[in-house]
Design a protein around this motif. Structure first.
Motif, PDB file in Angstrom:
ATOM      1  N   LYS A  25       0.858  -1.170   0.000  1.00 29.65           N
ATOM      2  CA  LYS A  25       0.000   0.000   0.000  1.00 29.65           C
ATOM      3  C   LYS A  25       0.898   1.224   0.000  1.00 29.65           C
ATOM      4  CE  LYS A  25      -3.991  -2.120   2.209  1.00 29.65           C
ATOM      5  NZ  LYS A  25      -4.933  -2.076   3.344  1.00 29.65           N
ATOM      6  N   ILE A  26       0.779   2.031  -1.017  1.00 25.16           N
ATOM      7  CA  ILE A  26       1.777   3.053  -1.271  1.00 25.16           C
ATOM      8  C   ILE A  26       1.274   4.418  -0.846  1.00 25.16           C
ATOM      9  CG2 ILE A  26       3.062   4.215  -3.099  1.00 25.16           C
ATOM     10  CD1 ILE A  26       3.080   1.563  -4.556  1.00 25.16           C
ATOM     11  N   THR A  27       2.099   5.110  -0.100  1.00 24.06           N
ATOM     12  CA  THR A  27       1.787   6.476   0.280  1.00 24.06           C
ATOM     13  C   THR A  27       2.735   7.402  -0.457  1.00 24.06           C
ATOM     14  OG1 THR A  27       3.284   6.422   2.152  1.00 24.06           O
ATOM     15  CG2 THR A  27       0.997   5.784   2.561  1.00 24.06           C
ATOM     16  N   GLN A  28       2.239   8.567  -0.830  1.00 21.16           N
ATOM     17  CA  GLN A  28       3.100   9.494  -1.532  1.00 21.16           C
ATOM     18  C   GLN A  28       2.573  10.903  -1.419  1.00 21.16           C
ATOM     19  OE1 GLN A  28       2.927   9.388  -5.862  1.00 21.16           O
ATOM     20  NE2 GLN A  28       1.415   7.771  -5.725  1.00 21.16           N
ATOM     21  N   LYS A  29       3.493  11.854  -1.522  1.00 21.19           N
ATOM     22  CA  LYS A  29       3.154  13.265  -1.509  1.00 21.19           C
ATOM     23  C   LYS A  29       3.837  13.900  -2.707  1.00 21.19           C
ATOM     24  CE  LYS A  29       2.871  13.422   3.539  1.00 21.19           C
ATOM     25  NZ  LYS A  29       3.387  14.043   4.782  1.00 21.19           N
ATOM     26  N   VAL A  30       3.051  14.265  -3.701  1.00 19.99           N
ATOM     27  CA  VAL A  30       3.629  14.827  -4.910  1.00 19.99           C
ATOM     28  C   VAL A  30       2.785  15.983  -5.397  1.00 19.99           C
ATOM     29  CG1 VAL A  30       4.641  12.644  -5.640  1.00 19.99           C
ATOM     30  CG2 VAL A  30       2.353  13.220  -6.370  1.00 19.99           C
ATOM     31  N   VAL A  31       3.391  16.829  -6.215  1.00 19.70           N
ATOM     32  CA  VAL A  31       2.682  17.942  -6.820  1.00 19.70           C
ATOM     33  C   VAL A  31       2.852  17.839  -8.329  1.00 19.70           C
ATOM     34  CG1 VAL A  31       2.508  20.443  -7.008  1.00 19.70           C
ATOM     35  CG2 VAL A  31       3.091  19.397  -4.810  1.00 19.70           C
ATOM     36  N   PRO A  32       1.783  17.638  -9.070  1.00 19.96           N
ATOM     37  CA  PRO A  32       1.916  17.515 -10.525  1.00 19.96           C
ATOM     38  C   PRO A  32       2.367  18.822 -11.150  1.00 19.96           C
ATOM     39  CG  PRO A  32      -0.392  17.682  -9.896  1.00 19.96           C
ATOM     40  CD  PRO A  32       0.385  17.564  -8.619  1.00 19.96           C
ATOM     41  N   VAL A  33       3.287  18.732 -12.100  1.00 20.91           N
ATOM     42  CA  VAL A  33       3.804  19.948 -12.719  1.00 20.91           C
ATOM     43  C   VAL A  33       3.720  19.899 -14.234  1.00 20.91           C
ATOM     44  CG1 VAL A  33       5.360  20.492 -10.826  1.00 20.91           C
ATOM     45  CG2 VAL A  33       6.148  18.986 -12.655  1.00 20.91           C
ATOM     46  N   ASP A  34       3.041  18.913 -14.782  1.00 28.96           N
ATOM     47  CA  ASP A  34       2.867  18.869 -16.224  1.00 28.96           C
ATOM     48  C   ASP A  34       1.456  18.402 -16.549  1.00 28.96           C
ATOM     49  OD1 ASP A  34       2.828  16.155 -15.832  1.00 28.96           O
ATOM     50  OD2 ASP A  34       4.842  15.812 -16.605  1.00 28.96           O
ATOM     51  N   ALA A  66     -10.310 -14.797 -12.986  1.00 29.01           N
ATOM     52  CA  ALA A  66     -11.073 -13.896 -13.848  1.00 29.01           C
ATOM     53  C   ALA A  66     -11.523 -12.721 -12.986  1.00 29.01           C
ATOM     54  CB  ALA A  66     -12.278 -14.597 -14.457  1.00 29.01           C
ATOM     55  N   LYS A  67     -11.246 -11.512 -13.438  1.00 25.02           N
ATOM     56  CA  LYS A  67     -11.627 -10.336 -12.659  1.00 25.02           C
ATOM     57  C   LYS A  67     -13.095 -10.012 -12.892  1.00 25.02           C
ATOM     58  CE  LYS A  67     -10.493  -5.484 -11.773  1.00 25.02           C
ATOM     59  NZ  LYS A  67      -9.521  -4.391 -11.934  1.00 25.02           N
ATOM     60  N   ASN A  68     -13.808  -9.732 -11.776  1.00 22.67           N
ATOM     61  CA  ASN A  68     -15.238  -9.428 -11.907  1.00 22.67           C
ATOM     62  C   ASN A  68     -15.658  -8.149 -11.192  1.00 22.67           C
ATOM     63  OD1 ASN A  68     -14.951 -10.328  -9.286  1.00 22.67           O
ATOM     64  ND2 ASN A  68     -16.828 -11.557  -9.293  1.00 22.67           N
ATOM     65  N   GLY A  69     -14.701  -7.401 -10.641  1.00 17.74           N
ATOM     66  CA  GLY A  69     -15.066  -6.144  -9.994  1.00 17.74           C
ATOM     67  C   GLY A  69     -13.869  -5.482  -9.361  1.00 17.74           C
ATOM     68  N   GLU A  70     -14.056  -4.262  -8.874  1.00 22.49           N
ATOM     69  CA  GLU A  70     -12.955  -3.550  -8.243  1.00 22.49           C
ATOM     70  C   GLU A  70     -13.472  -2.402  -7.390  1.00 22.49           C
ATOM     71  OE1 GLU A  70     -11.671  -0.167 -11.466  1.00 22.49           O
ATOM     72  OE2 GLU A  70     -10.724  -2.121 -11.679  1.00 22.49           O
ATOM     73  N   LYS A  71     -12.653  -1.974  -6.452  1.00 21.03           N
ATOM     74  CA  LYS A  71     -12.944  -0.816  -5.623  1.00 21.03           C
ATOM     75  C   LYS A  71     -11.659  -0.043  -5.397  1.00 21.03           C
ATOM     76  CE  LYS A  71     -14.776   0.662  -1.130  1.00 21.03           C
ATOM     77  NZ  LYS A  71     -15.324   0.211   0.180  1.00 21.03           N
ATOM     78  N   GLN A  72     -11.665   1.227  -5.753  1.00 16.92           N
ATOM     79  CA  GLN A  72     -10.484   2.058  -5.605  1.00 16.92           C
ATOM     80  C   GLN A  72     -10.480   2.752  -4.249  1.00 16.92           C
ATOM     81  OE1 GLN A  72      -9.218   3.319 -10.125  1.00 16.92           O
ATOM     82  NE2 GLN A  72     -10.142   4.879  -8.842  1.00 16.92           N
ATOM     83  N   THR A  73      -9.280   2.916  -3.696  1.00 17.89           N
ATOM     84  CA  THR A  73      -9.099   3.700  -2.476  1.00 17.89           C
ATOM     85  C   THR A  73      -8.107   4.819  -2.761  1.00 17.89           C
ATOM     86  OG1 THR A  73      -9.569   1.871  -0.963  1.00 17.89           O
ATOM     87  CG2 THR A  73      -8.233   3.682  -0.101  1.00 17.89           C
ATOM     88  N   TYR A  88      -4.703   2.713  -4.005  1.00 18.35           N
ATOM     89  CA  TYR A  88      -4.618   1.342  -4.498  1.00 18.35           C
ATOM     90  C   TYR A  88      -6.007   0.903  -4.959  1.00 18.35           C
ATOM     91  CZ  TYR A  88      -6.316   0.248   0.237  1.00 18.35           C
ATOM     92  OH  TYR A  88      -7.039   0.228   1.408  1.00 18.35           O
ATOM     93  N   THR A  89      -6.044  -0.170  -5.735  1.00 14.76           N
ATOM     94  CA  THR A  89      -7.291  -0.777  -6.184  1.00 14.76           C
ATOM     95  C   THR A  89      -7.393  -2.179  -5.618  1.00 14.76           C
ATOM     96  OG1 THR A  89      -7.374   0.474  -8.258  1.00 14.76           O
ATOM     97  CG2 THR A  89      -8.612  -1.575  -8.183  1.00 14.76           C
ATOM     98  N   ILE A 114      -7.428  -8.750  -4.717  1.00 12.74           N
ATOM     99  CA  ILE A 114      -6.014  -8.519  -4.984  1.00 12.74           C
ATOM    100  C   ILE A 114      -5.720  -7.023  -4.893  1.00 12.74           C
ATOM    101  CG2 ILE A 114      -4.120  -8.940  -6.592  1.00 12.74           C
ATOM    102  CD1 ILE A 114      -5.688 -11.473  -5.738  1.00 12.74           C
ATOM    103  N   VAL A 115      -4.651  -6.665  -4.177  1.00 15.78           N
ATOM    104  CA  VAL A 115      -4.224  -5.267  -4.105  1.00 15.78           C
ATOM    105  C   VAL A 115      -3.409  -4.942  -5.350  1.00 15.78           C
ATOM    106  CG1 VAL A 115      -2.896  -3.552  -2.828  1.00 15.78           C
ATOM    107  CG2 VAL A 115      -4.176  -5.303  -1.586  1.00 15.78           C
ATOM    108  N   GLU A 116      -3.835  -3.916  -6.085  1.00 12.63           N
ATOM    109  CA  GLU A 116      -3.082  -3.429  -7.244  1.00 12.63           C
ATOM    110  C   GLU A 116      -2.737  -1.958  -7.013  1.00 12.63           C
ATOM    111  OE1 GLU A 116      -3.988  -5.341 -11.225  1.00 12.63           O
ATOM    112  OE2 GLU A 116      -5.997  -5.065 -10.418  1.00 12.63           O
TER     113      GLU A 116
END
Length: 210
Positions: A25-34, A66-73, A88-89, A114-116
């Protein structure tokens, strides 16, 4: 099991630091510049399978699903924050075949999650963006995949043992569709040794399952 030492998101005019928490589970702090649609960080690995035997040995679970659904966080520190601090998804899949199960806990027909480490259509500064690592492309609903997994230690779900090296479409797909990409990407995985390794593994896995 994969260990990620450093993960940095490099943009056109700057960079920022990411931290990989338990079970990818990835944490990040970024500012998009493009103006990119896909924001991807190249990970630095201290341990990653270098061949199919190693991938199989480091994966307690190998299944066809076989994938049948997903939930994003997507989590932000505050409503005013531009970028998420965690994303993550959780992809819901049905097990179609079991090639290896060191846990002796799964059976064909089971539904697992599955965590993606990727999310899509995240609203950032009024623009929809995809956030990912190494241009990893999440599984598509309705399609089947070979997965190399281990149990999560922080929830009732599973994680990929070797990041992007742990997911392969059952139906052969062209190389350019295996990872996320777009024109102008400055850190395309297609230009790295990892892309070649993935392709070699994909060929071996496809031949094994013919």
């Amino acid at each position: 099991m994969i260990r990620i030492a450093i993960a940095s998101l490099l943009l056109v005019s700057g960079c920022s630091t990411n931290e990989v928490a338990a079970d990818n589970k990835i944490t990040q702090k970024v500012v998009p510049v493009d103006e990119r649609t896909i924001i991807s960080s190249p990970n630095k690995y201290t341990s990653l399978a270098s061949n199919l035997t190693e991938l199989e040995n480091t994966s307690p679970i190998i299944v066809e699903v076989a994938k049948n659904g997903e939930k994003q966080t997507v989590i932000k520190e505050s409503e005013e924050s531009i970028m998420p601090t965690e994303f993550y998804t959780l992809s819901s899949v049905i097990i179609k075949d079991i090639q290896k199960d060191a846990t002796s806990s799964l059976k064909v027909g089971d539904k697992i999650e599955i965590v993606e480490n990727v999310v899509t259509d995240v609203l950032i500064e009024n623009e929809k963006k995809t956030l990912t690592f190494d241009y990893y492309k999440k599984m598509d609903i309705g399609k089947s995949y070979y997965l190399y997994l281990r149990n999560s230690t922080s929830g009732d779900n599973y994680v990929l043992t070797n990041a992007f090296l742990s997911k392969y479409p059952v139906n052969k797909e062209p190389k350019h569709e295996l990872f996320l990409n777009e024109n102008g990407s400055t850190h395309s995985l297609e230009n790295s040794d990892y892309q070649d390794l993935y392709g070699d593994l994909y060929t071996e896995i496809s031949q094994e399952n013919e």
